[in-house]
Design a protein around this motif. Structure first.
Motif, PDB file in Angstrom:
ATOM      1  N   UNK A 130       8.364  -4.874   0.485  1.00 39.49           N
ATOM      2  CA  UNK A 130       8.241  -5.434   1.832  1.00 39.49           C
ATOM      3  C   UNK A 130       7.654  -4.531   2.774  1.00 39.49           C
ATOM      4  N   UNK A 131       8.141  -3.249   2.703  1.00 36.13           N
ATOM      5  CA  UNK A 131       7.914  -2.235   3.641  1.00 36.13           C
ATOM      6  C   UNK A 131       6.558  -1.364   3.419  1.00 36.13           C
ATOM      7  N   UNK A 132       5.631  -2.085   2.768  1.00 40.08           N
ATOM      8  CA  UNK A 132       4.394  -1.333   2.555  1.00 40.08           C
ATOM      9  C   UNK A 132       3.270  -1.714   3.161  1.00 40.08           C
ATOM     10  N   UNK A 133       3.188  -2.472   4.321  1.00 39.82           N
ATOM     11  CA  UNK A 133       2.139  -2.971   4.998  1.00 39.82           C
ATOM     12  C   UNK A 133       1.558  -1.754   5.750  1.00 39.82           C
ATOM     13  N   UNK A 134       0.237  -1.359   5.535  1.00 39.08           N
ATOM     14  CA  UNK A 134      -0.551  -0.215   6.348  1.00 39.08           C
ATOM     15  C   UNK A 134      -1.968  -1.025   7.289  1.00 39.08           C
ATOM     16  N   UNK A 135      -3.042  -0.697   6.592  1.00 42.61           N
ATOM     17  CA  UNK A 135      -4.030  -1.285   7.461  1.00 42.61           C
ATOM     18  C   UNK A 135      -4.696  -2.759   7.074  1.00 42.61           C
ATOM     19  N   UNK A 136      -4.299  -3.192   5.957  1.00 42.61           N
ATOM     20  CA  UNK A 136      -4.891  -4.448   5.429  1.00 42.61           C
ATOM     21  C   UNK A 136      -4.220  -5.711   6.182  1.00 42.61           C
ATOM     22  N   UNK A 137      -4.858  -6.578   6.601  1.00 43.66           N
ATOM     23  CA  UNK A 137      -4.407  -7.811   7.115  1.00 43.66           C
ATOM     24  C   UNK A 137      -5.265  -9.128   6.497  1.00 43.66           C
ATOM     25  N   UNK A 138      -4.372 -10.208   6.902  1.00 47.33           N
ATOM     26  CA  UNK A 138      -5.174 -11.367   6.310  1.00 47.33           C
ATOM     27  C   UNK A 138      -5.018 -12.418   7.670  1.00 47.33           C
ATOM     28  N   UNK A 139      -6.110 -13.360   7.241  1.00 44.57           N
ATOM     29  CA  UNK A 139      -6.119 -14.583   8.065  1.00 44.57           C
ATOM     30  C   UNK A 139      -5.769 -15.758   7.421  1.00 44.57           C
ATOM     31  N   UNK A 140      -4.913 -16.549   7.851  1.00 45.12           N
ATOM     32  CA  UNK A 140      -4.634 -17.638   7.129  1.00 45.12           C
ATOM     33  C   UNK A 140      -5.485 -18.846   7.205  1.00 45.12           C
ATOM     34  N   UNK A 141      -5.985 -19.398   6.102  1.00 43.65           N
ATOM     35  CA  UNK A 141      -6.926 -20.548   6.665  1.00 43.65           C
ATOM     36  C   UNK A 141      -6.449 -21.928   6.090  1.00 43.65           C
ATOM     37  N   UNK A 142      -5.043 -21.883   5.894  1.00 45.84           N
ATOM     38  CA  UNK A 142      -4.355 -22.877   5.526  1.00 45.84           C
ATOM     39  C   UNK A 142      -2.870 -22.813   6.079  1.00 45.84           C
ATOM     40  N   UNK A 143      -2.097 -23.998   6.295  1.00 44.19           N
ATOM     41  CA  UNK A 143      -0.581 -23.767   6.562  1.00 44.19           C
ATOM     42  C   UNK A 143       0.144 -23.269   5.514  1.00 44.19           C
ATOM     43  N   UNK A 144       0.500 -22.012   5.282  1.00 44.22           N
ATOM     44  CA  UNK A 144       0.948 -21.386   4.069  1.00 44.22           C
ATOM     45  C   UNK A 144       2.348 -20.948   4.331  1.00 44.22           C
ATOM     46  N   UNK A 145       3.292 -22.103   4.268  1.00 46.14           N
ATOM     47  CA  UNK A 145       4.691 -22.152   4.727  1.00 46.14           C
ATOM     48  C   UNK A 145       5.275 -21.025   3.421  1.00 46.14           C
ATOM     49  N   UNK A 146       4.857 -21.088   2.262  1.00 49.72           N
ATOM     50  CA  UNK A 146       5.535 -20.129   1.273  1.00 49.72           C
ATOM     51  C   UNK A 146       5.636 -18.684   1.729  1.00 49.72           C
ATOM     52  N   UNK A 147       4.529 -18.457   2.677  1.00 48.02           N
ATOM     53  CA  UNK A 147       4.445 -16.890   3.143  1.00 48.02           C
ATOM     54  C   UNK A 147       5.550 -16.515   4.179  1.00 48.02           C
ATOM     55  N   UNK A 148       6.220 -17.756   4.654  1.00 48.84           N
ATOM     56  CA  UNK A 148       7.163 -17.431   5.864  1.00 48.84           C
ATOM     57  C   UNK A 148       8.368 -16.960   5.090  1.00 48.84           C
ATOM     58  N   UNK A 149       9.161 -16.396   6.113  1.00 45.54           N
ATOM     59  CA  UNK A 149      10.372 -15.633   5.607  1.00 45.54           C
ATOM     60  C   UNK A 149      11.268 -16.757   5.316  1.00 45.54           C
ATOM     61  N   UNK A 150      12.180 -16.969   4.000  1.00 44.79           N
ATOM     62  CA  UNK A 150      12.152 -15.866   3.337  1.00 44.79           C
ATOM     63  C   UNK A 150      11.181 -15.491   2.025  1.00 44.79           C
ATOM     64  N   UNK A 151      10.385 -16.763   2.124  1.00 45.79           N
ATOM     65  CA  UNK A 151       9.296 -16.693   1.057  1.00 45.79           C
ATOM     66  C   UNK A 151       9.843 -16.727  -0.520  1.00 45.79           C
ATOM     67  N   UNK A 152       9.134 -16.572  -1.391  1.00 46.68           N
ATOM     68  CA  UNK A 152       9.508 -16.483  -2.789  1.00 46.68           C
ATOM     69  C   UNK A 152       9.996 -15.408  -3.047  1.00 46.68           C
ATOM     70  N   UNK A 153       9.978 -14.198  -2.379  1.00 45.78           N
ATOM     71  CA  UNK A 153      10.444 -12.943  -2.885  1.00 45.78           C
ATOM     72  C   UNK A 153      11.609 -12.462  -1.860  1.00 45.78           C
ATOM     73  N   UNK A 154      12.044 -13.435  -0.920  1.00 48.42           N
ATOM     74  CA  UNK A 154      12.994 -13.070  -0.212  1.00 48.42           C
ATOM     75  C   UNK A 154      12.730 -12.324   1.109  1.00 48.42           C
ATOM     76  N   UNK A 155      11.309 -11.888   1.376  1.00 45.97           N
ATOM     77  CA  UNK A 155      10.903 -11.317   2.420  1.00 45.97           C
ATOM     78  C   UNK A 155       9.702 -12.068   3.213  1.00 45.97           C
ATOM     79  N   UNK A 156       8.995 -12.524   2.786  1.00 47.76           N
ATOM     80  CA  UNK A 156       7.818 -13.315   3.460  1.00 47.76           C
ATOM     81  C   UNK A 156       6.863 -12.416   4.067  1.00 47.76           C
ATOM     82  N   UNK A 157       6.009 -12.640   4.765  1.00 48.54           N
ATOM     83  CA  UNK A 157       4.776 -11.702   5.437  1.00 48.54           C
ATOM     84  C   UNK A 157       4.755 -11.906   6.761  1.00 48.54           C
ATOM     85  N   UNK A 158       4.627 -11.002   7.396  1.00 51.33           N
ATOM     86  CA  UNK A 158       4.676 -10.592   8.857  1.00 51.33           C
ATOM     87  C   UNK A 158       3.452 -11.073   9.631  1.00 51.33           C
TER      88      UNK A 158
END
Length: 208
Positions: A130-158
């Motif tokens: 969960x604390x490995x983010x560096x330069x890569x980013x993404x733009x959501x092209x849909x409402x991706x609720x599964x990526x919100x905290x806590x998500x499937x892995x307990x952390x989600x995406x910032x």
């Protein structure tokens, strides 16, 4: 003797006057402008331009991290290397020859900031750590609720920003032809290259 004293006195007064004037000049110097709470970055790509607005209040570490890469010119020549229509478009880590660029230290996850992975939101990509983010980013092209905290892995995406101009460019990118190439899946057949990423000095009004 008197002449010497007068001369010395005059020199001292001149010196004190100079110090006072310098102090006045320093006092009159305008304060440095405060950092914007919502800086905007223009990302020029080979398919068009995108403007993102960042949320420094909700995701301070992620925003400062992204801006550091922008200021250094890191993103110039990188590509969108993962494009999945109905999900997201990801870039900011590899050049056109699929060489991975050297990155700075990872930033801590900030996924519990109340921002959601909705369409056109900007988020940090990461590995399973969960604390490995560096330069890569993404733009959501849909409402991706599964990526919100806590998500499937307990952390989600910032989430740390959103697209405020160039949504039609994002829509064009999400629809390009993709293929698998070595370790890369869903990579555009024709590379989509980031030509530059710059901080806007004059903010624009978000496109509704």
């Amino acid at each position: 003797m008197y002449k010497t004293q007068t001369s010395l006195f005059g020199k001292l007064m001149t010196m004190f006057a100079g110090v006072a004037l310098s102090g006045a000049a320093l006092a009159a110097a305008p304060a440095a402008p405060a950092a914007s709470a919502t800086p905007q970055v223009e990302i020029k790509t080979t398919m068009g331009d995108i403007v993102v607005e960042l949320d420094r209040e909700k995701a301070p570490k992620s925003v400062e991290n992204f801006l550091a890469y922008v200021k250094s010119g890191f993103y110039k020549g990188t590509i969108f290397h993962r494009v999945i229509d109905g999900f997201m478009i990801q870039g900011g880590g590899f050049d056109e020859k699929l060489n991975q660029k050297r990155v700075n230290k990872p930033v801590p996850i900030e996924s519990q900031n109340g921002l959601s992975n909705v369409t056109y939101s900007l988020a940090m990509a990461r590995t399973g750590d969960p604390n490995s983010a560096t330069s890569q980013f993404f733009i959501n092209v849909a409402d991706n609720e599964a990526l919100n905290y806590p998500g499937r892995d307990g952390f989600g995406y910032t989430v740390f920003g959103k697209v405020i101009k160039g949504q039609e460019v994002v829509d064009k990118i999400k629809g390009v032809l993709v293929d698998d190439k070595g370790i890369f899946q869903n990579i555009p057949v024709i590379p989509i290259v980031i030509k530059s990423a710059t901080i806007l000095k004059t903010p624009i009004q978000p496109k509704l």
